[in-house]
Motif scaffolding. Sequence first.
Motif, PDB file in Angstrom:
ATOM      1  N   THR A   1       5.304  -2.679 -10.540  1.00  0.00           N
ATOM      2  CA  THR A   1       4.132  -2.398 -11.371  1.00  0.00           C
ATOM      3  C   THR A   1       4.179  -1.036 -12.043  1.00  0.00           C
ATOM      4  O   THR A   1       3.486  -0.807 -13.031  1.00  0.00           O
ATOM      5  CB  THR A   1       2.841  -2.471 -10.543  1.00  0.00           C
ATOM      6  OG1 THR A   1       2.822  -1.387  -9.590  1.00  0.00           O
ATOM      7  CG2 THR A   1       2.734  -3.794  -9.810  1.00  0.00           C
TER       8      THR A   1
ATOM      9  N   ILE B   1       2.973   1.578 -10.756  1.00  0.00           N
ATOM     10  CA  ILE B   1       1.847   2.389 -10.272  1.00  0.00           C
ATOM     11  C   ILE B   1       2.398   3.541  -9.439  1.00  0.00           C
ATOM     12  O   ILE B   1       3.373   3.390  -8.706  1.00  0.00           O
ATOM     13  CB  ILE B   1       0.880   1.531  -9.428  1.00  0.00           C
ATOM     14  CG1 ILE B   1       0.305   0.402 -10.280  1.00  0.00           C
ATOM     15  CG2 ILE B   1      -0.243   2.382  -8.846  1.00  0.00           C
ATOM     16  CD1 ILE B   1      -0.541  -0.581  -9.495  1.00  0.00           C
ATOM     17  N   GLN B   2       1.756   4.702  -9.543  1.00  0.00           N
ATOM     18  CA  GLN B   2       2.227   5.889  -8.835  1.00  0.00           C
ATOM     19  C   GLN B   2       2.287   5.635  -7.327  1.00  0.00           C
ATOM     20  O   GLN B   2       1.355   5.062  -6.750  1.00  0.00           O
ATOM     21  CB  GLN B   2       1.291   7.064  -9.104  1.00  0.00           C
ATOM     22  CG  GLN B   2       1.378   7.635 -10.510  1.00  0.00           C
ATOM     23  CD  GLN B   2       2.738   8.274 -10.772  1.00  0.00           C
ATOM     24  OE1 GLN B   2       3.328   8.918  -9.909  1.00  0.00           O
ATOM     25  NE2 GLN B   2       3.239   8.073 -11.981  1.00  0.00           N
TER      26      GLN B   2
ATOM     27  N   VAL C   1      -0.412   3.734  -4.550  1.00  0.00           N
ATOM     28  CA  VAL C   1      -0.029   2.530  -3.800  1.00  0.00           C
ATOM     29  C   VAL C   1      -0.066   2.793  -2.302  1.00  0.00           C
ATOM     30  O   VAL C   1      -0.630   2.007  -1.523  1.00  0.00           O
ATOM     31  CB  VAL C   1       1.372   2.061  -4.218  1.00  0.00           C
ATOM     32  CG1 VAL C   1       1.832   0.899  -3.326  1.00  0.00           C
ATOM     33  CG2 VAL C   1       1.374   1.629  -5.688  1.00  0.00           C
TER      34      VAL C   1
END
Length: 322
Positions: A124, A126-127, A131
């Motif tokens: 994804t 995402i950082q 997560v």
Amino acid sequence: MPPDRVRAGLRRAQSLAALVGILLLAIVISPTASDGSRIFLEAGNLTDILRQVSLIGIISLAMTFVILTGGIDLSVGSILALSTALTAMFLTRGYTTHIAVAILAAVAAAALAGALNGVVIARTGIQPFIVTLASMIGVRGLAKWLTNNQNIDIGFGKDLAAEFAAIFREKAIVIGAYAAAAALFWVVLARTVFGRHVRAVGDNEKAAEYAGLPIRATKIRVYALSGLFTGVAGVLYAAENHQGNPNAGVAYELDAIAAVVIGGTRLSGGKGSISGTIVGTLIMGVLTNMLRLNNVDSNVEMMIKAVIIVLAVAVQRERNGN
């Protein structure tokens, strides 16, 4: 000698110098026993330090790989809680008659939690902070739900659970597990293709991508390793404390990150070493032992550790010219 190796050597030398300084200070201010010997230097105290740092040390070794990729793992404390809870559940609720099955189940669940972190991060974009923060909350909730938010006592009798605790709480087993993990991680980082990929991803992910390196696979493996070895630490925690505690491991992620950073690993990734992390873990362990032997208030202890972490990051920024 290449400049990178020179800088790496300087980082290791500075970390070692800090450890030597802490050791000398601990010896100088150590309380004395009735025979005049310094308590800090007693064999029992020194092995206690090694035992006390082993669980955080095992987690820190895997955290080094995570940070080398430019990531972070805030979920390790919660994953440890899940592992220790599952260990106790399998041993006390009749799920198995074999200690090895209980250990494998707990470690496998922890590795799966870590791998899921890696999959989400890799797929994804995402950082990692977000997560693993979500995972920290969710996995802790899972551990509490499975145990009904209750400690699961292992006990001290002669049943399977007590036999497990008697074996895996021994100093030699705990310290040996840390030593074996340290040797494994050192070999992987220094001598394997996977180790080179870990450094390359953290040093310059775009360049690594253009070079055709398996970016996603490397990240997934790194977080899976983090979960797996945190699971091992959770099993040892269950044995040492004779219980599965769903509230265990609170702030362990901070201790692990502190050990890695104090050991000289760059928070932005790419630069760092297993030997540095070992030194960083020992610095934190000796410091804690020194303060407690001198009856320093635990709140003051936390403040001192906070200052040391800030100083370590400041030294890193000075080294890198940032």
